[in-house]
Design a protein around this motif. Structure first.
Motif, PDB file in Angstrom:
ATOM      1  N   THR A 444       0.785  -1.423  -0.058  1.00  0.00           N
ATOM      2  CA  THR A 444      -0.099  -0.005   0.145  1.00  0.00           C
ATOM      3  C   THR A 444       0.779   1.340   0.111  1.00  0.00           C
ATOM      4  N   THR A 445       0.317   2.276  -0.637  1.00  0.00           N
ATOM      5  CA  THR A 445       1.209   3.552  -0.607  1.00  0.00           C
ATOM      6  C   THR A 445       1.336   4.330   0.817  1.00  0.00           C
ATOM      7  N   GLU A 446       0.221   4.531   1.369  1.00  0.00           N
ATOM      8  CA  GLU A 446       0.144   5.107   2.628  1.00  0.00           C
ATOM      9  C   GLU A 446       0.532   4.061   3.557  1.00  0.00           C
ATOM     10  N   ALA A 447       1.888   4.206   4.290  1.00  0.00           N
ATOM     11  CA  ALA A 447       2.119   2.904   5.071  1.00  0.00           C
ATOM     12  C   ALA A 447       3.539   3.546   6.157  1.00  0.00           C
ATOM     13  N   SER A 448       3.744   2.672   6.927  1.00  0.00           N
ATOM     14  CA  SER A 448       4.891   2.775   7.765  1.00  0.00           C
ATOM     15  C   SER A 448       5.775   1.364   8.025  1.00  0.00           C
ATOM     16  N   GLY A 449       7.136   1.558   8.053  1.00  0.00           N
ATOM     17  CA  GLY A 449       7.656   0.187   8.319  1.00  0.00           C
ATOM     18  C   GLY A 449       9.343   0.643   8.281  1.00  0.00           C
ATOM     19  N   ASN A 450       9.932  -0.558   8.101  1.00  0.00           N
ATOM     20  CA  ASN A 450      11.344  -0.392   8.443  1.00  0.00           C
ATOM     21  C   ASN A 450      11.717   0.051   6.666  1.00  0.00           C
ATOM     22  N   LEU A 451      12.683   0.699   6.421  1.00  0.00           N
ATOM     23  CA  LEU A 451      12.992   1.211   5.070  1.00  0.00           C
ATOM     24  C   LEU A 451      14.372   0.556   4.778  1.00  0.00           C
ATOM     25  N   CYS A 452      14.120   0.008   3.477  1.00  0.00           N
ATOM     26  CA  CYS A 452      15.081  -0.808   2.776  1.00  0.00           C
ATOM     27  C   CYS A 452      15.231  -0.081   1.236  1.00  0.00           C
ATOM     28  N   ILE A 453      16.168  -0.555   0.637  1.00  0.00           N
ATOM     29  CA  ILE A 453      16.511  -0.115  -0.780  1.00  0.00           C
ATOM     30  C   ILE A 453      16.703  -1.413  -1.618  1.00  0.00           C
ATOM     31  N   ASP A 454      15.670  -1.636  -2.365  1.00  0.00           N
ATOM     32  CA  ASP A 454      15.926  -3.029  -3.198  1.00  0.00           C
ATOM     33  C   ASP A 454      16.527  -3.185  -4.413  1.00  0.00           C
ATOM     34  N   ARG A 455      17.446  -2.050  -4.736  1.00  0.00           N
ATOM     35  CA  ARG A 455      18.536  -2.286  -5.740  1.00  0.00           C
ATOM     36  C   ARG A 455      19.564  -1.460  -5.684  1.00  0.00           C
ATOM     37  N   PRO A 456      20.762  -1.762  -6.060  1.00  0.00           N
ATOM     38  CA  PRO A 456      21.948  -1.138  -5.972  1.00  0.00           C
ATOM     39  C   PRO A 456      21.818   0.334  -6.521  1.00  0.00           C
ATOM     40  N   TRP A 457      22.660   1.242  -6.087  1.00  0.00           N
ATOM     41  CA  TRP A 457      22.864   2.603  -6.612  1.00  0.00           C
ATOM     42  C   TRP A 457      24.360   2.965  -6.637  1.00  0.00           C
ATOM     43  N   PRO A 458      24.743   3.707  -7.228  1.00  0.00           N
ATOM     44  CA  PRO A 458      26.068   3.904  -7.605  1.00  0.00           C
ATOM     45  C   PRO A 458      27.038   4.105  -6.349  1.00  0.00           C
ATOM     46  N   GLY A 459      26.370   5.021  -5.524  1.00  0.00           N
ATOM     47  CA  GLY A 459      27.027   5.432  -4.192  1.00  0.00           C
ATOM     48  C   GLY A 459      27.202   4.434  -3.058  1.00  0.00           C
ATOM     49  N   MET A 460      26.561   3.147  -3.062  1.00  0.00           N
ATOM     50  CA  MET A 460      26.326   2.374  -2.248  1.00  0.00           C
ATOM     51  C   MET A 460      27.690   1.927  -1.776  1.00  0.00           C
ATOM     52  N   LEU A 461      27.852   1.587  -0.228  1.00  0.00           N
ATOM     53  CA  LEU A 461      29.014   1.127   0.223  1.00  0.00           C
ATOM     54  C   LEU A 461      29.317  -0.268  -0.324  1.00  0.00           C
TER      55      LEU A 461
END
Ligand code: WTA
Length: 631
Positions: A444-461
């Motif tokens: 659902t759009t309106e939500a609250s939860g633990n934040l994850c990023i689900d694909r790599p981005w260039p600046g990622m450790l």
């Protein structure tokens, strides 16, 4: 395609393209840089395998992109503006040509000291131009910089030097900070006596204050002696995309601080891309970020991001409240600062000093205001907007982490509609997801939860220095295939994101990350302490304060509190000093011996009702005792 997005349609298009065809999108962005050799593949590896690569096969040097590349057009433009601690001391300016020469000279000094590609160099300095220059000089040679914030203690410095086995240490005789002098060389000497620092071969000492310091023959070299002899030409080392650029230590919920590892090409593209888009700096603008280079904000948004974009970046040596609470605004007027980027803790502190320090300044040069490091509360957001920005400057509330290399979620200045306390929208290439307590993605759009990023981005450790297992454990295993941020987050019906704070045992004190376990370990070093538990509590200025519950061996004198503070200062540094210390007889533990921090957090926040399920407590009476003695 140009790096810079200039309206919402372009943002939507860029976001869609970075989602549907990231390889093509980032290949186009990468054409804005200077490469010695082009990449074979834009992005390879996966989060599952913990082997992310960006621009693999390419070669470059980030300092050629920060400096050499701009010389044709900008050699006389100011690259670095330095505002000293004492307002009566003159501003120092480096043009791009001068900064290029200074970086080359410094790189040659490091070469003289035996530094080679891949060596680690520790930078423990105050906020002087030579600090930024040292960072770039390392990158010029392909040496890996590890900057340690000047507020850390000798022991904390030694631990960081040991972990990545630094060969050279660069420091100052001492540093100015408001009405204080920080004896950096003396602290370094104390660290260098410890066995942890045996990897250090040479110490380069920049004279800033003129304090008397002891120099060890054969090991310690004055910056000015060597600098004078070095050439202004230094060819940039050719680096591979995934060669390490820097290590920066940050606190986690357990164990010792982690050496977050960033590599060359991906970090460069991300620093430049996010700086260009979030701040929207134009030709002729003067940008100022008030962070210290000892933190990630100073790496990405004082040093690399602005210089990669050919902007004018400002460095300030002092503190916001000295000589008085108007200092920031004096500097804004003096240098006609257009873009101002600071932390909510500074905003709250200045707000508390009264509006008169702001309203007697002009501040008409300001165009964009930024916030970073911790959630900004509504009152501070409005004060920043109204009193500082006169409601004419968009506020970019930028959410990111040491691990993310650069900003991930933020409004783009003047483009995205801002909402108080919301970091709003992800940057192109950033794919945030919210997770429920079952570990599933919330649809659902309106939500609250633990934040994850689900694909790599260039600046990622790319890892934790020397500990790939911990890297996987900490960030990549809680939610398989996703990067876990450690933050809680809300999303509104229009897909705007609001970061609510850490969901782990990491505290955020005045925008500085501190692990509760680290502070507990430090307190435990006191001989009379049996056990300690540390939690955060809401603090008007710092955001969070440190509350320590301490069990002592016998009835201790009141002086034990001062001794505990001194122990923490020695082990970590003044930034980790507990605000409140409560001596208790015991800690609330489960039958299996786990401390119930949830209860301790509630008591520290003066929330005494509803402690939740306490049936697993070994001895419920300790809770009442703690509650009765709360500070
Ligand atoms: C917090 C600092 C709310 C967050 C760049 C994150 C924020 C931690 C924001 C990283 C923001 C940073 N709103 N919270 N705009 N920016 N944080 O590694 O909890 O020192 O996980 O990086 O600061 O801290 P770090």
């Amino acid at each position: 395609m140009d790096l810079k997005i200039s309206n919402m349609d372009e943002y939507n298009n860029a976001y869609a393209m970075a989602q549907s065809n990231p390889q093509e999108f980032w290949a186009q962005m990468a054409t804005n840089f200077q490469w010695t050799k082009k990449w074979d593949e834009v992005q390879s590896g996966t989060i599952e395998q913990a082997d992310i690569k960006w621009f693999d096969g390419a070669q470059l040097n980030i300092t050629e992109n920060c400096l050499d590349r701009h010389l044709e057009k900008r050699s006389d433009q100011v690259a670095l503006l330095f505002e000293p601690n004492d307002p009566s001391e003159e501003t120092v300016k480096y043009t791009y040509a001068q900064l290029h020469a200074a970086v080359c000279k410094t790189a040659n000094m490091l070469k003289e000291l035996g530094v080679k590609k891949g060596d680690r160099v520790c930078i423990y300095m105050s906020m002087v131009p030579e600090q930024l220059i040292s960072v770039l000089a390392c990158a010029r040679l392909g040496a890996i910089h590890s900057v340690v914030f000047g507020g850390f203690s000798a022991l904390a410095l030694a631990g960081r030097i040991e972990d990545c086995e630094c060969k050279v240490l660069i420091t100052n005789d001492a540093g100015f900070r408001g009405n204080k002098i920080i004896p950096l060389k003396e602290i370094s000497d104390e660290a260098l006596k410890m066995k942890e620092c045996r990897s250090i071969e040479k110490v380069l000492v920049h004279k800033r204050v003129g304090s008397s310091v002891s120099m060890q023959e054969g090991r310690d070299i004055w910056w000015h002696d060597l600098y004078a002899k070095c050439s202004t030409e230094c060819e940039a080392e050719v680096m591979s995309s995934e060669d390490p650029l820097f290590i920066l230590y940050t606190s986690g919920s357990t164990g010792k601080p982690k050496g977050i590892l960033h590599t060359t090409a991906g970090y460069m593209v991300w620093a430049a891309y996010t700086f260009a888009n979030v701040f929207q700096v134009d030709e002729g603008d003067t940008y100022w970020c008030t962070a210290d280079i000892g933190w990630i904000t100073g790496h990405t948004y004082i040093t690399y991001g602005p210089l990669l974009n050919g902007a004018t970046t400002t460095m300030f040596e002092g503190v916001p409240t000295w000589p008085d609470a108007g200092r920031f605004w004096d500097i804004v007027d003096k240098h006609k600062i257009t873009h101002f980027y600071t932390a909510p803790t500074a905003i709250r502190a200045l707000m508390g000093c009264g509006n008169e320090f702001v309203t007697n300044k002009s501040l008409t040069s300001l165009k964009v205001l930024g916030s970073v490091g911790e959630p900004i509360n509504e009152e501070a957001w409005h004060w920043y907007d109204e009193v500082v920005g006169k409601k004419k400057c968009p506020i970019v509330d930028t959410w990111w982490q040491t691990e993310t290399g650069g900003i991930l979620i933020s409004p783009l200045a003047g483009i995205t509609k801002t909402i108080p306390c919301f970091a709003t929208k992800p940057l192109p290439g950033v794919s945030p997801v919210l997770m429920n307590s079952e570990g599933e993605v919330i649809e659902t759009t309106e939500a609250s939860g633990n934040l994850c990023i689900d694909r790599p981005w260039p600046g990622m450790l790319r890892g934790i220095w020397g500990d790939m297992e911990r890297f996987k454990q900490t960030y990549l295993s809680a939610y398989p295939g996703k990067y876990f941020t450690g933050d809680g987050c809300k999303r509104d019906q229009f897909s705007n994101y609001r970061i609510t704070g850490r969901v782990d045992d990491v505290l955020n004190i005045s925008g500085h990350r501190i692990g509760t376990a680290e502070v507990e370990d430090a307190i435990d070093q006191h001989p009379d302490v049996i056990e300690a538990a540390v939690v955060g509590f809401p603090h008007d200025v710092k955001g969070q304060g440190i509350y320590a519950y301490v069990v002592t061996g016998h009835d201790c004198e009141d002086s034990i509190k001062a001794e505990i503070i001194a122990t923490v200062n020695k082990m970590i540094g003044p930034i980790a000093k507990p605000d409140k210390i409560q001596i208790v007889k015991g800690l609330p533990k489960t039958r299996s011996g786990k401390i119930m921090r949830r209860i301790l957090r509630k008591i520290a926040s003066h929330e005494f009702d509803n402690f939740g399920d306490t049936s697993t407590l070994l001895d419920p009476s300790v809770v009442d005792e703690i509650k009765d003695g709360v500070l």
